[in-house]
Write a protein that holds these residues in place. Structure first.
Motif, PDB file in Angstrom:
ATOM      1  N   MET A  75       0.834  -1.203   0.000  1.00  0.00           N
ATOM      2  CA  MET A  75       0.000   0.000   0.000  1.00  0.00           C
ATOM      3  C   MET A  75       0.868   1.252   0.000  1.00  0.00           C
ATOM      4  O   MET A  75       1.807   1.374   0.793  1.00  0.00           O
ATOM      5  CB  MET A  75      -0.902   0.002   1.222  1.00  0.00           C
ATOM      6  N   VAL A  76       0.545   2.185  -0.892  1.00  0.00           N
ATOM      7  CA  VAL A  76       1.194   3.499  -0.930  1.00  0.00           C
ATOM      8  C   VAL A  76       0.230   4.530  -0.363  1.00  0.00           C
ATOM      9  O   VAL A  76      -0.952   4.549  -0.707  1.00  0.00           O
ATOM     10  CB  VAL A  76       1.594   3.864  -2.375  1.00  0.00           C
ATOM     11  N   ASN A  77       0.745   5.386   0.525  1.00  0.00           N
ATOM     12  CA  ASN A  77      -0.073   6.473   1.070  1.00  0.00           C
ATOM     13  C   ASN A  77       0.825   7.669   1.370  1.00  0.00           C
ATOM     14  O   ASN A  77       1.957   7.740   0.879  1.00  0.00           O
ATOM     15  CB  ASN A  77      -0.833   6.012   2.313  1.00  0.00           C
ATOM     16  N   ASN A  78       0.345   8.583   2.190  1.00  0.00           N
ATOM     17  CA  ASN A  78       1.107   9.811   2.462  1.00  0.00           C
ATOM     18  C   ASN A  78       2.403   9.545   3.218  1.00  0.00           C
ATOM     19  O   ASN A  78       3.336  10.348   3.174  1.00  0.00           O
ATOM     20  CB  ASN A  78       0.244  10.800   3.259  1.00  0.00           C
ATOM     21  N   THR A  79       2.469   8.438   3.932  1.00  0.00           N
ATOM     22  CA  THR A  79       3.660   8.158   4.744  1.00  0.00           C
ATOM     23  C   THR A  79       4.523   7.036   4.171  1.00  0.00           C
ATOM     24  O   THR A  79       5.603   6.766   4.703  1.00  0.00           O
ATOM     25  CB  THR A  79       3.248   7.781   6.183  1.00  0.00           C
ATOM     26  N   TYR A  80       4.054   6.402   3.117  1.00  0.00           N
ATOM     27  CA  TYR A  80       4.853   5.353   2.460  1.00  0.00           C
ATOM     28  C   TYR A  80       4.760   5.592   0.961  1.00  0.00           C
ATOM     29  O   TYR A  80       3.756   5.276   0.337  1.00  0.00           O
ATOM     30  CB  TYR A  80       4.346   3.961   2.825  1.00  0.00           C
ATOM     31  N   THR A  81       5.774   6.190   0.390  1.00  0.00           N
ATOM     32  CA  THR A  81       5.706   6.736  -0.964  1.00  0.00           C
ATOM     33  C   THR A  81       5.892   5.661  -2.029  1.00  0.00           C
ATOM     34  O   THR A  81       6.310   4.532  -1.754  1.00  0.00           O
ATOM     35  CB  THR A  81       6.781   7.813  -1.159  1.00  0.00           C
ATOM     36  N   ILE A  82       5.628   6.062  -3.259  1.00  0.00           N
ATOM     37  CA  ILE A  82       5.768   5.139  -4.385  1.00  0.00           C
ATOM     38  C   ILE A  82       7.222   4.688  -4.554  1.00  0.00           C
ATOM     39  O   ILE A  82       7.490   3.527  -4.883  1.00  0.00           O
ATOM     40  CB  ILE A  82       5.224   5.782  -5.690  1.00  0.00           C
ATOM     41  N   SER A  83       8.167   5.591  -4.303  1.00  0.00           N
ATOM     42  CA  SER A  83       9.575   5.207  -4.449  1.00  0.00           C
ATOM     43  C   SER A  83       9.988   4.202  -3.372  1.00  0.00           C
ATOM     44  O   SER A  83      10.797   3.298  -3.634  1.00  0.00           O
ATOM     45  CB  SER A  83      10.478   6.448  -4.399  1.00  0.00           C
ATOM     46  N   GLU A  84       9.433   4.323  -2.170  1.00  0.00           N
ATOM     47  CA  GLU A  84       9.722   3.338  -1.120  1.00  0.00           C
ATOM     48  C   GLU A  84       9.139   1.973  -1.489  1.00  0.00           C
ATOM     49  O   GLU A  84       9.773   0.933  -1.264  1.00  0.00           O
ATOM     50  CB  GLU A  84       9.143   3.822   0.210  1.00  0.00           C
ATOM     51  N   ALA A  85       7.935   1.971  -2.074  1.00  0.00           N
ATOM     52  CA  ALA A  85       7.325   0.711  -2.496  1.00  0.00           C
ATOM     53  C   ALA A  85       8.129   0.074  -3.623  1.00  0.00           C
ATOM     54  O   ALA A  85       8.342  -1.144  -3.646  1.00  0.00           O
ATOM     55  CB  ALA A  85       5.884   0.960  -2.943  1.00  0.00           C
ATOM     56  N   LEU A  86       8.587   0.903  -4.562  1.00  0.00           N
ATOM     57  CA  LEU A  86       9.434   0.389  -5.642  1.00  0.00           C
ATOM     58  C   LEU A  86      10.712  -0.223  -5.085  1.00  0.00           C
ATOM     59  O   LEU A  86      11.148  -1.297  -5.531  1.00  0.00           O
ATOM     60  CB  LEU A  86       9.789   1.522  -6.613  1.00  0.00           C
ATOM     61  N   HIS A  87      11.315   0.462  -4.134  1.00  0.00           N
ATOM     62  CA  HIS A  87      12.543  -0.049  -3.535  1.00  0.00           C
ATOM     63  C   HIS A  87      12.299  -1.410  -2.881  1.00  0.00           C
ATOM     64  O   HIS A  87      13.128  -2.327  -2.986  1.00  0.00           O
ATOM     65  CB  HIS A  87      13.078   0.943  -2.500  1.00  0.00           C
ATOM     66  N   GLN A  88      11.170  -1.557  -2.242  1.00  0.00           N
ATOM     67  CA  GLN A  88      10.825  -2.816  -1.590  1.00  0.00           C
ATOM     68  C   GLN A  88      10.737  -3.959  -2.611  1.00  0.00           C
ATOM     69  O   GLN A  88      11.222  -5.063  -2.367  1.00  0.00           O
ATOM     70  CB  GLN A  88       9.498  -2.670  -0.848  1.00  0.00           C
ATOM     71  N   LEU A  89      10.133  -3.682  -3.762  1.00  0.00           N
ATOM     72  CA  LEU A  89       9.961  -4.726  -4.776  1.00  0.00           C
ATOM     73  C   LEU A  89      11.221  -4.976  -5.593  1.00  0.00           C
ATOM     74  O   LEU A  89      11.470  -6.104  -6.028  1.00  0.00           O
ATOM     75  CB  LEU A  89       8.811  -4.349  -5.719  1.00  0.00           C
ATOM     76  N   LEU A  90      12.006  -3.936  -5.808  1.00  0.00           N
ATOM     77  CA  LEU A  90      13.174  -4.072  -6.682  1.00  0.00           C
ATOM     78  C   LEU A  90      14.423  -4.545  -5.952  1.00  0.00           C
ATOM     79  O   LEU A  90      15.393  -4.960  -6.588  1.00  0.00           O
ATOM     80  CB  LEU A  90      13.448  -2.733  -7.379  1.00  0.00           C
ATOM     81  N   SER A  91      14.407  -4.479  -4.623  1.00  0.00           N
ATOM     82  CA  SER A  91      15.617  -4.847  -3.897  1.00  0.00           C
ATOM     83  C   SER A  91      15.414  -5.950  -2.865  1.00  0.00           C
ATOM     84  O   SER A  91      16.375  -6.372  -2.220  1.00  0.00           O
ATOM     85  CB  SER A  91      16.200  -3.611  -3.194  1.00  0.00           C
ATOM     86  N   CYS A  92      14.189  -6.408  -2.719  1.00  0.00           N
ATOM     87  CA  CYS A  92      13.895  -7.388  -1.665  1.00  0.00           C
ATOM     88  C   CYS A  92      13.168  -8.590  -2.266  1.00  0.00           C
ATOM     89  O   CYS A  92      11.938  -8.586  -2.375  1.00  0.00           O
ATOM     90  CB  CYS A  92      13.045  -6.727  -0.575  1.00  0.00           C
ATOM     91  N   GLN A  93      13.908  -9.619  -2.651  1.00  0.00           N
ATOM     92  CA  GLN A  93      13.327 -10.760  -3.342  1.00  0.00           C
ATOM     93  C   GLN A  93      12.378 -11.558  -2.447  1.00  0.00           C
ATOM     94  O   GLN A  93      11.357 -12.062  -2.914  1.00  0.00           O
ATOM     95  CB  GLN A  93      14.430 -11.680  -3.875  1.00  0.00           C
ATOM     96  N   TRP A  94      12.698 -11.664  -1.152  1.00  0.00           N
ATOM     97  CA  TRP A  94      11.795 -12.445  -0.297  1.00  0.00           C
ATOM     98  C   TRP A  94      10.425 -11.780  -0.184  1.00  0.00           C
ATOM     99  O   TRP A  94       9.395 -12.461  -0.086  1.00  0.00           O
ATOM    100  CB  TRP A  94      12.409 -12.672   1.094  1.00  0.00           C
ATOM    101  N   CYS A  95      10.411 -10.441  -0.243  1.00  0.00           N
ATOM    102  CA  CYS A  95       9.132  -9.726  -0.224  1.00  0.00           C
ATOM    103  C   CYS A  95       8.335 -10.018  -1.495  1.00  0.00           C
ATOM    104  O   CYS A  95       7.133 -10.266  -1.449  1.00  0.00           O
ATOM    105  CB  CYS A  95       9.384  -8.229  -0.081  1.00  0.00           C
ATOM    106  N   VAL A  96       9.020 -10.002  -2.625  1.00  0.00           N
ATOM    107  CA  VAL A  96       8.370 -10.321  -3.910  1.00  0.00           C
ATOM    108  C   VAL A  96       7.839 -11.750  -3.883  1.00  0.00           C
ATOM    109  O   VAL A  96       6.720 -12.021  -4.334  1.00  0.00           O
ATOM    110  CB  VAL A  96       9.353 -10.130  -5.079  1.00  0.00           C
TER     111      VAL A  96
END
Length: 381
Positions: free
Chosen positions: A319-340
């Motif tokens: 989830m993206v909102n005012n406190t968790y930005t789109i770039s933070e979400a991208l970072h989570q998906l692009l750098s964290c394979q276990w999360c994916v």
């Protein structure tokens, strides 16, 4: 054999679900008709309801959400002598001749209010064939508690508790998923999908914000464009021509491919590694069917924020909102394979790509098998 589909043009999901069901039944030799309840009574009324829904969700979303929430809290059927009850009886009366003339073997409703009308027609003896209601979001809409149908198709068994709270028996629930078009049950190789779209063969993110292009998509794309990773973006703007023009005119560092209305979303999903989208019921079902990890943004108050709750609470979206930005979400998906990997596992478990086929098979086996011997047989009331 005849199938009548009843719906209401409030948004596009209900009709799209009805068309997916129609496609499946027609492919199996059924004569199908789709009835937009308010369009049939008065086309101007049907257009007004559609326009009012789209405008209220776009410009009066908070008010819409509050009204939706108030109705959702209700677990008891409405009073038949209330304004809603009297209106529903009047609407049902105007449909009697149409239903009698068509004489369906099965009626399926893809909107809760269609379910109300179907229930009234059944109670009056106008409808004597089996009836099925389709829940088209990952929440239970208002008015389902005021229906008495033979079966209810729900997106997942996890909604059964909520349905039972509304007074609908467990044995009437069919957790088959929201019916979607057959192409979403098929898979195209990523490289082949990208070739068909004439885009590069690299990490791809699909961005979709509904048929009207809700939200500040350009601002979001600029933030994505600044993120230090090599990927390309497919951006679907729907009917928002101004937004598409603004995006087209901007000088992007990354490859950004923009589209208006499209009819090949299934191929775009096959070409993508992730999707960024509003959590509409139909888009969510299609995304789950394609086993595509989701970043969810800008839910409309009402059914969409409830869809968001379902997805996040079941590990199928970020989830993206005012406190968790789109770039933070991208970072989570692009750098964290276990999360994916976790997202993919949840998406795979929740996806039901063959919902339309499952519905047909259930109806053919359980509701229509003896209809030629016993006309309009009724299995369950």
């Amino acid at each position: 054999m005849k199938l009548l589909l009843m719906s209401i043009r409030a948004g596009y999901g209900h009709h799209s679900t009805a068309k997916a069901i129609m496609e499946q039944f027609e492919n199996n030799g059924f004569e199908c008709e789709m009835l937009d309840i308010f369009d049939y009574i008065n086309r101007h009324l049907g257009n007004s309801i559609q326009d009012g829904y789209l405008l209220s969700t776009k410009y009066l979303s908070e008010t819409y959400g509050k009204v939706y929430g108030r109705f959702t809290k209700k677990d008891e059927p409405y009073d038949k002598h209330s304004i809603i009850g009297l209106l529903s009886a009047l609407v049902s009366k105007k449909l009697e001749k149409y239903v009698t003339d068509f004489n369906p073997d099965l009626i399926i409703g893809t909107h809760s209010y269609a379910g109300v009308v179907m229930s009234i027609l059944s109670s009056c003896g106008i409808v004597t064939c089996p009836t099925i209601g389709i829940v088209t979001d990952f929440t239970v809409h208002p008015f389902w508690e005021s229906t008495l149908l033979d079966y209810y198709v729900i997106p997942d068994m996890l909604l059964s508790y909520e349905m039972c709270k509304k007074g609908i028996p467990q044995e009437k629930l069919l957790p088959m998923g929201i019916p979607i078009r057959s192409q979403f049950a098929m898979k195209t190789d990523k490289r082949q999908a990208r070739e068909s779209l004439m885009i590069g063969d690299k990490k791809t993110i699909l961005v979709m914000m509904g048929s009207m292009g809700y939200g500040n998509m350009k601002k979001m794309l600029i933030e994505m464009d600044e993120y230090p990773a090599d990927f390309q973006i497919i951006c679907v703007c729907g009917s928002n021509k101004k937004m598409k023009a603004d995006i087209d005119e901007y000088s992007w560092k990354k490859s950004v491919y923009t589209y208006g209305f499209v009819d090949n979303v299934d191929i775009m999903m096959d070409a993508a590694d992730f999707i960024i989208s509003k959590p509409g019921g139909l888009t969510t079902s299609e995304t789950l069917a394609k086993e595509l990890p989701m970043i969810v943004i800008n839910p409309l108050p009402g059914q969409e924020d409830r869809n968001l709750n379902f997805l996040v609470n079941n590990g199928a979206a970020i989830m993206v909102n005012n406190t968790y930005t789109i770039s933070e979400a991208l970072h989570q998906l692009l750098s964290c394979q276990w999360c994916v990997d976790l997202l993919k596992e949840s998406v795979k478990r929740l996806g039901k790509p063959n919902a339309a086929a499952s519905l047909y098979e259930f109806a053919a086996k359980n509701l229509l098998a003896n209809s030629t011997e016993t006309e309009n047989s009724l299995p369950l009331r």
